[in-house]
Design a protein around this motif. Structure first.
Motif, short mmCIF file in Angstrom:
data_model
loop_
_atom_site.label_atom_id
_atom_site.label_comp_id
_atom_site.label_asym_id
_atom_site.label_seq_id
_atom_site.Cartn_x
_atom_site.Cartn_y
_atom_site.Cartn_z
N ALA A 1 53.37 -11.58 62.75
CA ALA A 1 54.44 -10.81 62.10
C ALA A 1 54.92 -11.50 60.82
CB ALA A 1 55.61 -10.62 63.07
N ARG A 2 55.02 -12.83 60.87
CA ARG A 2 55.54 -13.56 59.72
C ARG A 2 54.53 -13.67 58.58
NH1 ARG A 2 59.70 -18.27 61.02
NH2 ARG A 2 59.03 -18.73 58.92
N ASN A 3 53.26 -13.47 58.89
CA ASN A 3 52.24 -13.59 57.85
C ASN A 3 51.64 -12.26 57.42
OD1 ASN A 3 51.84 -16.64 57.31
ND2 ASN A 3 52.01 -16.48 59.53
N THR A 4 52.32 -11.17 57.79
CA THR A 4 51.95 -9.84 57.31
C THR A 4 53.26 -9.20 56.85
OG1 THR A 4 52.16 -9.06 59.60
CG2 THR A 4 49.93 -9.43 58.80
N ASP A 5 53.19 -8.29 55.89
CA ASP A 5 54.46 -7.70 55.45
C ASP A 5 54.46 -6.19 55.65
OD1 ASP A 5 52.70 -7.03 53.52
OD2 ASP A 5 53.76 -7.98 51.86
N LYS A 6 54.11 -5.80 56.86
CA LYS A 6 54.09 -4.38 57.18
C LYS A 6 54.59 -4.17 58.60
CE LYS A 6 51.15 -0.41 57.67
NZ LYS A 6 49.89 0.11 58.12
N LYS A 7 55.31 -3.08 58.81
CA LYS A 7 55.66 -2.68 60.17
C LYS A 7 54.52 -1.80 60.66
CE LYS A 7 60.17 -3.81 61.20
NZ LYS A 7 59.77 -5.23 61.11
N PHE A 8 53.78 -2.28 61.66
CA PHE A 8 52.63 -1.52 62.15
C PHE A 8 53.09 -0.42 63.09
CE2 PHE A 8 50.98 -5.63 60.83
CZ PHE A 8 49.93 -5.23 60.01
N LYS A 9 52.80 0.83 62.68
CA LYS A 9 53.24 2.01 63.45
C LYS A 9 52.71 1.95 64.88
CE LYS A 9 52.32 5.13 60.28
NZ LYS A 9 51.56 6.30 59.86
N THR A 10 51.43 1.60 65.00
CA THR A 10 50.79 1.60 66.31
C THR A 10 51.36 0.51 67.21
OG1 THR A 10 49.08 0.27 65.24
CG2 THR A 10 48.58 2.59 65.64
N LEU A 11 51.85 -0.57 66.58
CA LEU A 11 52.46 -1.66 67.35
C LEU A 11 53.78 -1.21 67.95
CD1 LEU A 11 52.11 -4.54 68.23
CD2 LEU A 11 53.18 -5.29 66.10
N GLN A 12 54.51 -0.40 67.17
CA GLN A 12 55.78 0.12 67.67
C GLN A 12 55.55 1.02 68.88
OE1 GLN A 12 56.86 1.41 63.70
NE2 GLN A 12 58.66 0.11 63.73
N ILE A 13 54.50 1.82 68.85
CA ILE A 13 54.16 2.69 69.99
C ILE A 13 53.84 1.82 71.20
CG2 ILE A 13 52.46 4.36 70.88
CD1 ILE A 13 52.11 5.30 67.93
#
Ligand code: ZN
Length: 250
Positions: free
Chosen positions: A233-245
């Motif tokens: 999470a700290r080394n990417t700068d995107k909220k992953f939609k599929t991760l939220q699911i």
């Protein structure tokens, strides 16, 4: 005919266009991440019907148009159809594709990420494997493949080589492990167990074909999750939609 090219790749996403067509995103060996238009892919009798779908590995013949690629022919080598029926496995799969998509670039050789996706999807299909461990392995190996590997063999502060048996600490701030004297000055340094460190070293160095050939105890899995998920999470700068699911489904 000179505009036809054949690439080895995997479909990482597919979206409907209009009534009958699809736009697919491919991760390929020859051209990196590219998108292609699959005309008529949503028609029942289309040869692309089963090929223009996520998790399809194969050889894709494309017509290189002025502004985009058009799918001309597909020879499917692996199609993980059964994955669609596996829950929550399929959601892990979609998250892995989204992470590969995030790092994918046009014009690079995506062979290693393709291989990683292939062995990872196979692991997801194996009911003996814990999906949570698969996620830890995939995330850390992806970071390593993308040049974002944490320092796991030497102290990230003083550079001393650290033995697996001595007291080691992991710090997200310094992107790696620390020995006990260097850990004193690092606020977020937390103890990492020899088993967790051993597993992480294995994940970043193992040959692709042996990546999923180990298991860990529940407490070690928890430790790996805490370190690796936060690191990703700290080394990417995107909220992953599929991760939220995926988080909702837990
Ligand atoms: Zn040190």
């Amino acid at each position: 005919m000179s505009d036809l090219i054949t690439v080895q790749g995997v479909v990482i996403s597919a979206a409907p266009i209009g009534e009958y067509d699809k736009r697919i995103v491919l991760l390929t060996r020859e051209r990196g991440k590219i998108s292609a238009f699959a005309k008529g892919a949503r028609r029942l009798n289309s040869p692309f019907m089963a090929a223009a779908d996520p998790f399809v590995f194969g050889n894709f013949t494309l017509y290189e148009g002025r502004t985009s690629y058009n799918l001309n022919q597909v020879s499917v080598t692996h199609h993980f159809v059964e994955l669609a029926t596996m829950q929550p496995g399929v959601y892990y799969g979609y998250y892995f594709l989204e992470l590969a998509d995030y790092f994918g670039r046009e014009g690079t050789d995506e062979k290693e990420m393709m291989n990683l996706l292939y062995v990872t999807v196979k692991a997801l299909m194996n009911s003996q494997m814990d999906d949570r461990l698969i996620r830890c392995i995939y995330e850390l190996r992806t970071m390593a493949e993308q040049g974002l590997c944490p320092q796991l063999f030497q102290c990230a502060e003083c550079g001393r080589e650290l033995n697996i048996e001595e007291a080691c600490f992991f710090s997200q701030e310094v992107h790696g492990i620390l020995d006990s004297s260097c850990a004193v000055g690092q606020r977020d340094a937390r103890r990492i167990s020899p088993s967790a460190l051993y597993a992480m070293r294995y994940i970043v160095t193992a040959p692709m074909g042996k990546l999923y050939a180990f298991r860990v105890e529940p407490d070690i899995l928890l430790e790996l999750e805490q370190i690796i998920h936060l690191y990703t999470a700290r080394n990417t700068d995107k909220k992953f939609k599929t991760l939220q699911i995926l988080e909702v489904m837990k």
